[in-house]
Motif scaffolding. Structure first.
Motif, PDB file in Angstrom:
ATOM      1  N   THR A  26      25.476  99.823  76.983  1.00 58.90           N
ATOM      2  CA  THR A  26      24.137 100.040  77.533  1.00 58.90           C
ATOM      3  C   THR A  26      23.938 101.546  77.752  1.00 58.90           C
ATOM      4  O   THR A  26      24.907 102.306  77.804  1.00 58.90           O
ATOM      5  N   VAL A  27      22.677 101.949  77.834  1.00 51.79           N
ATOM      6  CA  VAL A  27      22.378 103.386  77.939  1.00 51.79           C
ATOM      7  C   VAL A  27      21.415 103.640  79.099  1.00 51.79           C
ATOM      8  O   VAL A  27      20.714 102.739  79.558  1.00 51.79           O
ATOM      9  N   ALA A  28      21.390 104.927  79.533  1.00 53.59           N
ATOM     10  CA  ALA A  28      20.512 105.314  80.639  1.00 53.59           C
ATOM     11  C   ALA A  28      19.235 105.971  80.144  1.00 53.59           C
ATOM     12  O   ALA A  28      18.315 106.222  80.932  1.00 53.59           O
ATOM     13  N   LYS A  36      16.029  98.410  84.826  1.00 52.56           N
ATOM     14  CA  LYS A  36      16.405  97.627  83.644  1.00 52.56           C
ATOM     15  C   LYS A  36      15.179  96.869  83.105  1.00 52.56           C
ATOM     16  O   LYS A  36      14.400  96.329  83.893  1.00 52.56           O
ATOM     17  N   VAL A  37      15.070  96.819  81.774  1.00 55.85           N
ATOM     18  CA  VAL A  37      13.921  96.151  81.148  1.00 55.85           C
ATOM     19  C   VAL A  37      14.396  95.200  80.049  1.00 55.85           C
ATOM     20  O   VAL A  37      15.218  95.577  79.212  1.00 55.85           O
ATOM     21  N   GLY A  38      13.874  93.986  80.066  1.00 58.63           N
ATOM     22  CA  GLY A  38      14.045  93.065  78.949  1.00 58.63           C
ATOM     23  C   GLY A  38      12.675  92.789  78.352  1.00 58.63           C
ATOM     24  O   GLY A  38      11.646  93.133  78.947  1.00 58.63           O
ATOM     25  N   ILE A  39      12.652  92.167  77.177  1.00 56.98           N
ATOM     26  CA  ILE A  39      11.375  91.823  76.545  1.00 56.98           C
ATOM     27  C   ILE A  39      11.133  90.325  76.742  1.00 56.98           C
ATOM     28  O   ILE A  39      12.033  89.511  76.510  1.00 56.98           O
ATOM     29  N   GLY A  40       9.923  89.986  77.162  1.00 54.21           N
ATOM     30  CA  GLY A  40       9.572  88.573  77.321  1.00 54.21           C
ATOM     31  C   GLY A  40       8.420  88.204  76.404  1.00 54.21           C
ATOM     32  O   GLY A  40       7.512  89.003  76.185  1.00 54.21           O
ATOM     33  N   SER A  41       8.458  86.978  75.879  1.00 50.29           N
ATOM     34  CA  SER A  41       7.302  86.519  75.106  1.00 50.29           C
ATOM     35  C   SER A  41       6.209  86.032  76.050  1.00 50.29           C
ATOM     36  O   SER A  41       5.040  86.055  75.722  1.00 50.29           O
ATOM     37  N   ASP A  42       6.603  85.556  77.236  1.00 46.83           N
ATOM     38  CA  ASP A  42       5.669  84.942  78.193  1.00 46.83           C
ATOM     39  C   ASP A  42       4.765  83.895  77.549  1.00 46.83           C
ATOM     40  O   ASP A  42       3.597  83.763  77.911  1.00 46.83           O
ATOM     41  N   VAL A  43       5.281  83.159  76.568  1.00 46.34           N
ATOM     42  CA  VAL A  43       4.560  81.970  76.113  1.00 46.34           C
ATOM     43  C   VAL A  43       4.278  81.123  77.342  1.00 46.34           C
ATOM     44  O   VAL A  43       5.146  80.977  78.207  1.00 46.34           O
ATOM     45  N   GLY A  44       3.037  80.601  77.578  1.00 48.46           N
ATOM     46  CA  GLY A  44       1.900  80.534  76.762  1.00 48.46           C
ATOM     47  C   GLY A  44       0.795  81.541  76.986  1.00 48.46           C
ATOM     48  O   GLY A  44      -0.187  81.469  76.259  1.00 48.46           O
ATOM     49  N   ALA A  45       0.928  82.511  77.966  1.00 46.08           N
ATOM     50  CA  ALA A  45      -0.034  83.615  77.924  1.00 46.08           C
ATOM     51  C   ALA A  45       0.322  84.494  76.736  1.00 46.08           C
ATOM     52  O   ALA A  45      -0.552  85.078  76.106  1.00 46.08           O
ATOM     53  N   THR A  56      18.012  92.949  72.556  1.00 47.29           N
ATOM     54  CA  THR A  56      19.385  92.418  72.461  1.00 47.29           C
ATOM     55  C   THR A  56      20.201  92.827  73.695  1.00 47.29           C
ATOM     56  O   THR A  56      20.083  92.189  74.740  1.00 47.29           O
ATOM     57  N   LEU A  57      20.962  93.921  73.576  1.00 44.75           N
ATOM     58  CA  LEU A  57      21.850  94.289  74.687  1.00 44.75           C
ATOM     59  C   LEU A  57      21.082  94.666  75.956  1.00 44.75           C
ATOM     60  O   LEU A  57      21.499  94.322  77.069  1.00 44.75           O
ATOM     61  N   GLY A  58      19.959  95.375  75.795  1.00 44.56           N
ATOM     62  CA  GLY A  58      19.160  95.752  76.963  1.00 44.56           C
ATOM     63  C   GLY A  58      18.651  94.519  77.698  1.00 44.56           C
ATOM     64  O   GLY A  58      18.684  94.447  78.934  1.00 44.56           O
TER      65      GLY A  58
END
Ligand code: GUN
Ligand code: ZN
Length: 436
Positions: free
Chosen positions: A19-21, A317-326, A360-362
């Motif tokens: 992981t990175v800063a 820290k940040v991840g990516i979400g699809s937030d289906v169904g919005a 992925t790793l993030g």
């Protein structure tokens, strides 16, 4: 679960070693093998190394996927499975969208058969789109959680989920008392938390549907089960934020509502975070909480633009979400393409390298799962996606003009979709396409 045999897979591989800063540190973390060999045994990574002719031992079964690009399985850090059947609901922003579309749909999940049908469909959608781990909202009904965990268990997926907790400002059929919410959640934790690769997340929907008494129950559960996750929404929409201020005048702001009940922390994930105050960024950093950035949802509901640059500056820290169904797609490639456009609207250049790191790793780190998944380090769980970069005539034409792997990945996130997901592997076994 049957044990997966020793397998050797030849292809191109990309992952991040650590992981990175900051995004500037990504180049030294990235590992790209144009021709590599991945060894997996009993559901785990044994090694990833450059391909060497004749070096493979005889006991391993060789699967030659030359020409394909393999990346760690995508991590979807925020999604609602019951909302699969209401994606693309027209015309409303958050609070009206919840009342008009979401609550009526979620009211059906008291029915175990309906919950099971949509849960299985949902898990198939994740796998068809290369997502091997997700942090998932069910509904207020315990039946909805049982259905989802059963569907994930059938594939031995690493999945975190929980029953929605809410006791006000929703239709009668979706409301519970704080005590019922506590008891049902407690039962579910006992039944599911750390069963196989499944984990439990306490899931108060958001501050407006939570009374102080309900939040006290969430706090109590977190105290009793300190290793469960906490998953909720934060600072998505200006009307929502104004409402929270009215409902909790004694708190200094939206995040302080959660922080006051000890709901921030290393395993806390807050979806959206689009309109944070300075002290809220600081609190997320100090408590090591994570954000789920959901670009397609934020654009679809007109909620706002997530400040990616600020999240690095504040070391959140940040991840990516699809937030289906919005959110409007299960597909992480499409989601990353929209994340890029959110960056463009704020003069932030989201590189393919950074985008794939977050996916992925993030994302694994945001979910506190980076010791188990997220890259091809020896010993990690063997969850990965096989990408075919050229499945349409347009992609083939465009790829002929790419100069390096980063341009290929950027083209994929700009106009790739589920057709580019050739295979999805979970715990060392191919789960997608389904065996016929
Ligand atoms: N805030 C509270 N509930 C929800 C939900 O279901 N979706 C989104 N996008 N935001 C919410
Ligand atoms: Zn959501």
């Amino acid at each position: 679960m049957p044990q997966a045999p020793l397998r050797a897979i030849r292809a191109s591989f990309i992952d991040f070693r650590h992981t990175v800063a900051s995004p500037e540190q990504l180049p030294e973390s990235v590992r790209y093998l144009a021709d590599g060999l991945l060894l997996i045994d009993n559901g785990h990574i044994v090694s990833l190394s450059p391909w060497q002719e004749g070096a493979l031992s005889e006991e391993a079964e060789l699967i030659d996927l030359s020409g394909k690009i393999i990346v760690p399985g995508f991590v979807d850090s925020h999604i609602h499975y019951p909302q699969t059947e209401m994606m693309g609901a027209y015309g409303e922003q958050l609070l009206e969208w919840l009342n008009q579309y979401t609550f009526p749909v979620e009211s059906q999940y008291h029915c175990p058969q309906h919950a099971a049908q949509i849960a299985e469909f949902f898990i198939d959608q994740l796998l068809a789109n290369g997502t091997t781990t997700a942090l998932v909202f069910a509904t207020v009904h315990p039946e909805s959680v049982d259905a989802l965990f059963n569907a994930a268990l059938a594939h031995n997926m690493r999945l975190i989920a929980g029953k929605v907790m809410m006791d006000r400002h929703a239709p009668e059929a979706l409301i519970e008392t704080p005590e019922e919410s506590y008891q049902q959640t407690r039962d579910l934790i006992t039944r599911w938390h750390e069963k196989g690769r499944l984990s439990y997340a306490l899931t108060p929907r958001f501050a407006p549907t939570s009374s102080p008494q309900l939040l006290e129950k969430v706090q109590q559960l977190r105290h009793e089960f300190p290793d469960v996750w906490l998953h909720t929404h934060l600072s998505e929409n200006p009307q929502e934020i104004a409402w929270v201020r009215q409902l909790f005048p004694e708190r200094s702001g939206y995040l302080d509502v959660y922080h006051h009940y000890n709901l921030t922390g290393r395993r806390s994930v807050f979806a959206h975070c689009l309109h944070l105050e300075d002290d809220e960024w600081q609190c997320l950093h100090e408590t090591d909480s994570a954000i789920a950035f959901c670009p397609t949802s934020n654009l679809f509901l007109g909620s706002g633009l997530f400040d990616i640059k600020r999240s690095w500056q504040q070391q959140v820290k940040v991840g990516i979400g699809s937030d289906v169904g919005a959110g409007t797609t299960f597909n992480m490639l499409e989601t990353l393409g929209e994340a890029y456009k959110v960056g463009q609207l704020q003069q932030y250049k989201l590189s393919a390298c950074e985008a794939f790191y977050h996916a992925t790793l993030g994302g694994a780190r945001a979910l506190d799962l980076d010791s188990k998944i997220g890259n091809f380090a020896a010993g990690k769980e063997a969850d990965f996606v096989v990408l075919d970069p050229a499945v349409t005539p347009l992609q083939t034409l465009r790829l002929a003009k790419t100069v390096d792997i980063w341009e290929i990945l950027f083209v994929l996130m700009t106009f790739g979709d589920d057709r580019n997901i050739a295979e999805t592997w979970v715990a060392g076994s191919r789960c997608w396409p389904k065996a016929s």
